[in-house]
Design a protein around this motif. Structure first.
Motif, PDB file in Angstrom:
ATOM      1  N   GLU A   1     -11.995   0.339   6.184  1.00 20.16           N
ATOM      2  CA  GLU A   1     -11.849   1.184   7.600  1.00 20.16           C
ATOM      3  C   GLU A   1     -11.155   1.127   8.414  1.00 20.16           C
ATOM      4  O   GLU A   1     -10.369   1.669   8.917  1.00 20.16           O
ATOM      5  N   VAL A   2     -11.004  -0.087   9.344  1.00 18.77           N
ATOM      6  CA  VAL A   2     -10.366  -0.543   9.755  1.00 18.77           C
ATOM      7  C   VAL A   2      -8.885  -0.714   9.943  1.00 18.77           C
ATOM      8  O   VAL A   2      -7.718   0.316  10.346  1.00 18.77           O
ATOM      9  N   PHE A   3      -8.549  -1.550   8.303  1.00 20.84           N
ATOM     10  CA  PHE A   3      -7.155  -1.432   8.348  1.00 20.84           C
ATOM     11  C   PHE A   3      -7.071   0.467   7.936  1.00 20.84           C
ATOM     12  O   PHE A   3      -5.628   0.831   7.620  1.00 20.84           O
ATOM     13  N   ILE A   4      -7.424   1.042   7.676  1.00 19.35           N
ATOM     14  CA  ILE A   4      -7.159   2.747   6.906  1.00 19.35           C
ATOM     15  C   ILE A   4      -7.096   3.696   8.871  1.00 19.35           C
ATOM     16  O   ILE A   4      -6.080   4.299   9.084  1.00 19.35           O
ATOM     17  N   ALA A   5      -7.971   3.155   9.401  1.00 18.76           N
ATOM     18  CA  ALA A   5      -7.585   3.023  11.010  1.00 18.76           C
ATOM     19  C   ALA A   5      -6.296   2.932  11.228  1.00 18.76           C
ATOM     20  O   ALA A   5      -5.796   3.896  12.555  1.00 18.76           O
ATOM     21  N   ARG A   6      -6.274   1.896  11.933  1.00 19.51           N
ATOM     22  CA  ARG A   6      -4.617   1.699  11.977  1.00 19.51           C
ATOM     23  C   ARG A   6      -3.335   2.340  11.878  1.00 19.51           C
ATOM     24  O   ARG A   6      -2.527   2.830  12.529  1.00 19.51           O
ATOM     25  N   TRP A   7      -3.535   2.574   9.856  1.00 15.22           N
ATOM     26  CA  TRP A   7      -2.245   3.157   9.229  1.00 15.22           C
ATOM     27  C   TRP A   7      -2.353   4.570   9.907  1.00 15.22           C
ATOM     28  O   TRP A   7      -1.389   5.102  10.370  1.00 15.22           O
ATOM     29  N   ILE A   8      -3.408   5.079  10.296  1.00 13.10           N
ATOM     30  CA  ILE A   8      -3.592   6.600  10.886  1.00 13.10           C
ATOM     31  C   ILE A   8      -3.152   6.533  11.986  1.00 13.10           C
ATOM     32  O   ILE A   8      -2.189   7.744  12.934  1.00 13.10           O
ATOM     33  N   LYS A   9      -3.311   5.583  13.164  1.00 12.02           N
ATOM     34  CA  LYS A   9      -3.140   5.852  14.238  1.00 12.02           C
ATOM     35  C   LYS A   9      -1.419   5.212  14.668  1.00 12.02           C
ATOM     36  O   LYS A   9      -0.694   5.581  15.509  1.00 12.02           O
TER      37      LYS A   9
ATOM     38  N   PRO B   1      -2.254  14.745   8.188  1.00 11.48           N
ATOM     39  CA  PRO B   1      -3.383  14.529   7.530  1.00 11.48           C
ATOM     40  C   PRO B   1      -3.542  14.923   6.537  1.00 11.48           C
ATOM     41  O   PRO B   1      -4.515  14.388   5.217  1.00 11.48           O
ATOM     42  N   LYS B   2      -1.966  14.235   5.624  1.00 10.47           N
ATOM     43  CA  LYS B   2      -1.729  14.004   4.621  1.00 10.47           C
ATOM     44  C   LYS B   2      -2.164  12.695   4.118  1.00 10.47           C
ATOM     45  O   LYS B   2      -2.620  12.538   2.930  1.00 10.47           O
ATOM     46  N   LEU B   3      -1.751  11.749   5.454  1.00 12.64           N
ATOM     47  CA  LEU B   3      -1.900  10.130   4.687  1.00 12.64           C
ATOM     48  C   LEU B   3      -3.932  10.405   4.767  1.00 12.64           C
ATOM     49  O   LEU B   3      -4.257   8.494   4.035  1.00 12.64           O
TER      50      LEU B   3
ATOM     51  N   VAL C   1       0.792  -1.185  -0.048  1.00  8.45           N
ATOM     52  CA  VAL C   1      -0.081  -0.216   0.172  1.00  8.45           C
ATOM     53  C   VAL C   1       0.526   1.062   0.013  1.00  8.45           C
ATOM     54  O   VAL C   1       0.298   2.325  -0.360  1.00  8.45           O
ATOM     55  N   GLY C   2       2.083   1.265   0.646  1.00  6.63           N
ATOM     56  CA  GLY C   2       2.924   2.773   0.936  1.00  6.63           C
ATOM     57  C   GLY C   2       2.942   2.909  -0.637  1.00  6.63           C
ATOM     58  O   GLY C   2       2.756   4.720  -0.624  1.00  6.63           O
ATOM     59  N   PRO C   3       3.674   2.539  -1.309  1.00  7.94           N
ATOM     60  CA  PRO C   3       4.191   2.920  -2.849  1.00  7.94           C
ATOM     61  C   PRO C   3       2.872   3.774  -3.545  1.00  7.94           C
ATOM     62  O   PRO C   3       2.582   4.031  -4.371  1.00  7.94           O
ATOM     63  N   ILE C   4       1.612   3.418  -3.338  1.00  8.88           N
ATOM     64  CA  ILE C   4       0.124   3.954  -3.987  1.00  8.88           C
ATOM     65  C   ILE C   4       0.204   5.436  -3.297  1.00  8.88           C
ATOM     66  O   ILE C   4      -0.022   6.191  -4.020  1.00  8.88           O
ATOM     67  N   LEU C   5       0.265   5.351  -2.021  1.00  7.19           N
ATOM     68  CA  LEU C   5      -0.615   6.219  -1.399  1.00  7.19           C
ATOM     69  C   LEU C   5       0.840   7.368  -1.719  1.00  7.19           C
ATOM     70  O   LEU C   5       0.546   8.184  -1.153  1.00  7.19           O
ATOM     71  N   PHE C   6       2.400   6.875  -1.545  1.00  7.08           N
ATOM     72  CA  PHE C   6       3.801   7.511  -1.334  1.00  7.08           C
ATOM     73  C   PHE C   6       4.235   8.269  -3.344  1.00  7.08           C
ATOM     74  O   PHE C   6       5.231   8.335  -3.076  1.00  7.08           O
ATOM     75  N   GLY C   7       3.308   7.901  -3.860  1.00  5.29           N
ATOM     76  CA  GLY C   7       3.288   8.137  -5.042  1.00  5.29           C
ATOM     77  C   GLY C   7       4.483   6.848  -5.962  1.00  5.29           C
ATOM     78  O   GLY C   7       5.812   7.194  -6.225  1.00  5.29           O
TER      79      GLY C   7
END
Length: 277
Positions: A242-250, A220-222, A18-24
């Motif tokens: 949503e659980v997956f996304i919330a874990r990343w944000i936390k 915020p950018k994440l 997922v990292g490279p999808i979010l970070f270009g």
């Protein structure tokens, strides 16, 4: 080694993809300031890569080593812009295969090579590289051993670039333990760097603290990045909701509260005596 096995497990997992999808395409965070406050996570990651590339003293006919290369985007940008030959190494087989595919697709197969292996046991000869970097990777490896091995393969006078996430005065013991247990990450303070480099046969050239350009921005950018790329993330794994996304944000919130961010430039000494001891 347990730490390396855990790092490979993390980066071969869904999280690592997922990292490279979010970070270009990059596997590092970004650089923001007031003039670029609207920049996406991907754009800021690209900007930080360009800042590192500008510092690299490397050119055509020279060899550069990317220690913990991720999916290879930052290293490939450097090879294109500087005209150097690049070897990247990653403990993740998933990353190595994808980085090699991307290099082939970009026509860089004669300039860039990605290797699956450990940056603590590099399959390269002594004093064979004119430059290198650890781009947001050394804390997975153990600073002392990683620096000694990097020094071994660098030529005397070669420049080593790094980004690192230093401990802060208020970093909690709970966070340190969590990082060690969950990700096998070990962090050091900014103040530890001159001695670490000296013991590896290198000298500190420059250290810049960019904590305020990174840490307040990443959560915020994440969140913005997940909104933009939600469909792509779900395409990798339909259960990444949503659980997956919330874990990343936390996790990113926890790191931003407990770590700083530095850019560092070092030069291998003429003798490099400490590294070869």
């Amino acid at each position: 080694m347990e730490a390396e096995a855990r790092a490979a497990e993390v980066y071969d997992s869904l999280d690592g993809q997922v990292g490279p999808i979010l970070f270009g395409g990059h596997m590092h965070w970004g650089y923001w300031d007031a003039a670029h406050a609207d920049a996406s996570f991907a754009a800021a990651a690209e900007r930080l890569a360009q800042m590192m590339i500008e510092k690299a003293e490397i050119g055509p006919g020279k060899k550069f080593i990317d220690l913990g290369c991720g999916f290879g985007r930052s290293g490939m940008l450097l090879a294109k812009e500087k005209g150097c030959d690049l070897n990247g190494i990653t403990i993740s087989k998933v990353q190595q295969l994808e980085a090699s595919r991307l290099a082939q697709a970009d026509g860089l197969q004669d300039k860039v090579r990605f290797v699956h292996g450990s940056a603590l046991e590099l399959p390269f000869e002594d004093r064979s590289y004119g430059g290198g970097w650890f781009f947001e990777s050394i804390f997975h490896m153990g600073h002392e051993r990683a620096l000694r091995e990097a020094s071994r393969v660098l030529k005397p006078g070669a420049l080593l670039l790094l980004t690192d996430l230093p401990l802060l005065d208020h970093t909690s013991e709970q966070f340190k333990e969590y990082s060690r247990e969950r990700f096998k990450c070990n962090y050091v303070t900014k103040e530890a760097w001159p001695a670490l480099l000296h013991d590896a046969g290198m000298e500190l050239v420059e250290m810049t603290d960019i904590t305020e350009n990174v840490m307040p921005w990443i959560v915020p950018k994440l969140k913005e990045a997940f909104e933009v790329h939600r469909r792509e993330v779900r395409a990798i794994d339909a259960d990444a909701g949503e659980v997956f996304i919330a874990r990343w944000i936390k996790l990113f919130q926890y790191m931003s509260e407990n770590l700083g961010y530095i850019m560092l430039t070092a030069r291998k000494s003429a003798a490099g005596a400490h590294a070869s001891a």
